[in-house]
Design a protein around this motif. Structure first.
Motif, PDB file in Angstrom:
ATOM      1  N   ALA A  25      98.503  18.982  32.441  1.00  0.00           N
ATOM      2  CA  ALA A  25      98.635  19.934  33.556  1.00  0.00           C
ATOM      3  C   ALA A  25      99.018  21.320  33.054  1.00  0.00           C
ATOM      4  O   ALA A  25      98.517  22.332  33.564  1.00  0.00           O
ATOM      5  N   VAL A  26      99.882  21.384  32.063  1.00  0.00           N
ATOM      6  CA  VAL A  26     100.277  22.675  31.491  1.00  0.00           C
ATOM      7  C   VAL A  26      99.077  23.325  30.816  1.00  0.00           C
ATOM      8  O   VAL A  26      98.802  24.515  31.013  1.00  0.00           O
ATOM      9  N   ALA A  27      98.351  22.549  30.028  1.00  0.00           N
ATOM     10  CA  ALA A  27      97.156  23.074  29.355  1.00  0.00           C
ATOM     11  C   ALA A  27      96.135  23.556  30.382  1.00  0.00           C
ATOM     12  O   ALA A  27      95.536  24.629  30.208  1.00  0.00           O
ATOM     13  N   GLU A  28      95.948  22.802  31.421  1.00  0.00           N
ATOM     14  CA  GLU A  28      94.997  23.177  32.478  1.00  0.00           C
ATOM     15  C   GLU A  28      95.379  24.519  33.104  1.00  0.00           C
ATOM     16  O   GLU A  28      94.516  25.364  33.364  1.00  0.00           O
ATOM     17  N   ARG A  29      96.660  24.721  33.336  1.00  0.00           N
ATOM     18  CA  ARG A  29      97.137  25.991  33.903  1.00  0.00           C
ATOM     19  C   ARG A  29      96.797  27.147  32.967  1.00  0.00           C
ATOM     20  O   ARG A  29      96.349  28.203  33.404  1.00  0.00           O
ATOM     21  N   PHE A  30      96.999  26.953  31.672  1.00  0.00           N
ATOM     22  CA  PHE A  30      96.637  27.991  30.704  1.00  0.00           C
ATOM     23  C   PHE A  30      95.134  28.253  30.727  1.00  0.00           C
ATOM     24  O   PHE A  30      94.698  29.401  30.791  1.00  0.00           O
ATOM     25  N   VAL A  31      94.347  27.192  30.657  1.00  0.00           N
ATOM     26  CA  VAL A  31      92.881  27.320  30.650  1.00  0.00           C
ATOM     27  C   VAL A  31      92.419  28.052  31.908  1.00  0.00           C
ATOM     28  O   VAL A  31      91.583  28.963  31.838  1.00  0.00           O
ATOM     29  N   ASP A  32      92.946  27.665  33.062  1.00  0.00           N
ATOM     30  CA  ASP A  32      92.558  28.287  34.330  1.00  0.00           C
ATOM     31  C   ASP A  32      92.859  29.781  34.355  1.00  0.00           C
ATOM     32  O   ASP A  32      92.278  30.521  35.154  1.00  0.00           O
ATOM     33  N   ASN A  33      93.771  30.217  33.514  1.00  0.00           N
ATOM     34  CA  ASN A  33      94.156  31.621  33.491  1.00  0.00           C
ATOM     35  C   ASN A  33      93.685  32.340  32.232  1.00  0.00           C
ATOM     36  O   ASN A  33      94.186  33.413  31.894  1.00  0.00           O
ATOM     37  N   GLY A  34      92.711  31.739  31.540  1.00  0.00           N
ATOM     38  CA  GLY A  34      92.082  32.391  30.399  1.00  0.00           C
ATOM     39  C   GLY A  34      92.930  32.475  29.148  1.00  0.00           C
ATOM     40  O   GLY A  34      92.695  33.337  28.292  1.00  0.00           O
ATOM     41  N   ILE A  35      93.884  31.588  29.015  1.00  0.00           N
ATOM     42  CA  ILE A  35      94.784  31.592  27.861  1.00  0.00           C
ATOM     43  C   ILE A  35      94.394  30.446  26.939  1.00  0.00           C
ATOM     44  O   ILE A  35      94.309  29.298  27.364  1.00  0.00           O
ATOM     45  N   SER A  36      94.158  30.766  25.682  1.00  0.00           N
ATOM     46  CA  SER A  36      93.704  29.766  24.716  1.00  0.00           C
ATOM     47  C   SER A  36      94.886  29.127  23.987  1.00  0.00           C
ATOM     48  O   SER A  36      95.996  29.678  23.974  1.00  0.00           O
ATOM     49  N   PRO A  37      94.637  27.991  23.341  1.00  0.00           N
ATOM     50  CA  PRO A  37      95.691  27.381  22.519  1.00  0.00           C
ATOM     51  C   PRO A  37      96.167  28.340  21.423  1.00  0.00           C
ATOM     52  O   PRO A  37      97.353  28.374  21.101  1.00  0.00           O
ATOM     53  N   THR A  38      95.264  29.140  20.888  1.00  0.00           N
ATOM     54  CA  THR A  38      95.638  30.114  19.860  1.00  0.00           C
ATOM     55  C   THR A  38      96.586  31.168  20.419  1.00  0.00           C
ATOM     56  O   THR A  38      97.548  31.568  19.745  1.00  0.00           O
ATOM     57  N   ASP A  39      96.345  31.614  21.655  1.00  0.00           N
ATOM     58  CA  ASP A  39      97.237  32.585  22.301  1.00  0.00           C
ATOM     59  C   ASP A  39      98.641  32.008  22.446  1.00  0.00           C
ATOM     60  O   ASP A  39      99.632  32.673  22.150  1.00  0.00           O
TER      61      ASP A  39
END
Length: 143
Positions: A25-39
Motif C-alpha cells: 500500500a505504501v509503494a502504491e501510494r508512491f507510484v500513484d504520485n509519480g515517486i520511484s523507488p530510487t527517489d
C-alpha cells in the motif's frame, strides 16, 4: 503496483523497514504520485537531510526538485517511518544488553552506569526484543 512489472523487488528493498502487510500500500501510494523507488532510496539514504536543507532555504519553489508538495510530504513521512523503525530496533538492542547486564550486576549499579532510575532499568530490560528489523540502515555500513 501491477502496472509496473518487476517493481515489487525494488519497492521491497527500499521499504524493507515497513511491515510486509503495509509495504504494498505504501509503494502504491508512491507510484500513484509519480515517486520511484530510487527517489525514496535517495531521501532515505541521507535520512531526509536534503529535504530539510531545501525547506530551510526559504525558496518558494523548494518542493519542485522533489516532485512538489505532495511528494515532499510522502517522502518526509517515509523518513519518519524509517526513523521510528530504527528507534524501535535500537530500543530492542538496548533491552537485550540491559537484560544481560542484570545477569552480572545489580539494578542499582546498572542504573547508575546508564544514568537512569532503578525502575527504568527493569522497564528497559522487559522491553520487547522482537522484530523483524532491517539489518542495515540506508547509507549505513557494517564495520
Amino acid at each position: 503496483m501491477s502496472r509496473n512489472p518487476g517493481v515489487d523487488a525494488a519497492w521491497d528493498a527500499v521499504l524493507s523497514h515497513r511491515p510486509d502487510e503495509t509495504r504494498a500500500a505504501v509503494a502504491e501510494r508512491f507510484v500513484d504520485n509519480g515517486i520511484s523507488p530510487t527517489d525514496v532510496a535517495s531521501v532515505l539514504a541521507d535520512m531526509g537531510d536534503g529535504l530539510y536543507a531545501a525547506a530551510a532555504q526559504g525558496d518558494e519553489h523548494w518542493t519542485q526538485r522533489f516532485g512538489g508538495p505532495l511528494a515532499v510530504a510522502l517522502l518526509a513521512a517515509e523518513v519518519s517511518a524509517l526513523a521510528a523503525h530504527l528507534n524501535s530496533r535500537a530500543s530492542a538492542v538496548r533491552a537485550r544488553a540491559t537484560d544481560g547486564l542484570l545477569d552480572d550486576f545489580s539494578a542499582v549499579t546498572v542504573a547508575a552506569r546508564l544514568g537512569v532510575s532503578r525502575q527504568k532499568v527493569y522497564d528497559i530490560a522487559r522491553s520487547s526484543t522482537s522484530g523483524p528489523f532491517i539489518e542495515q540502515a540506508p547509507g549505513g555500513s557494517h564495520a
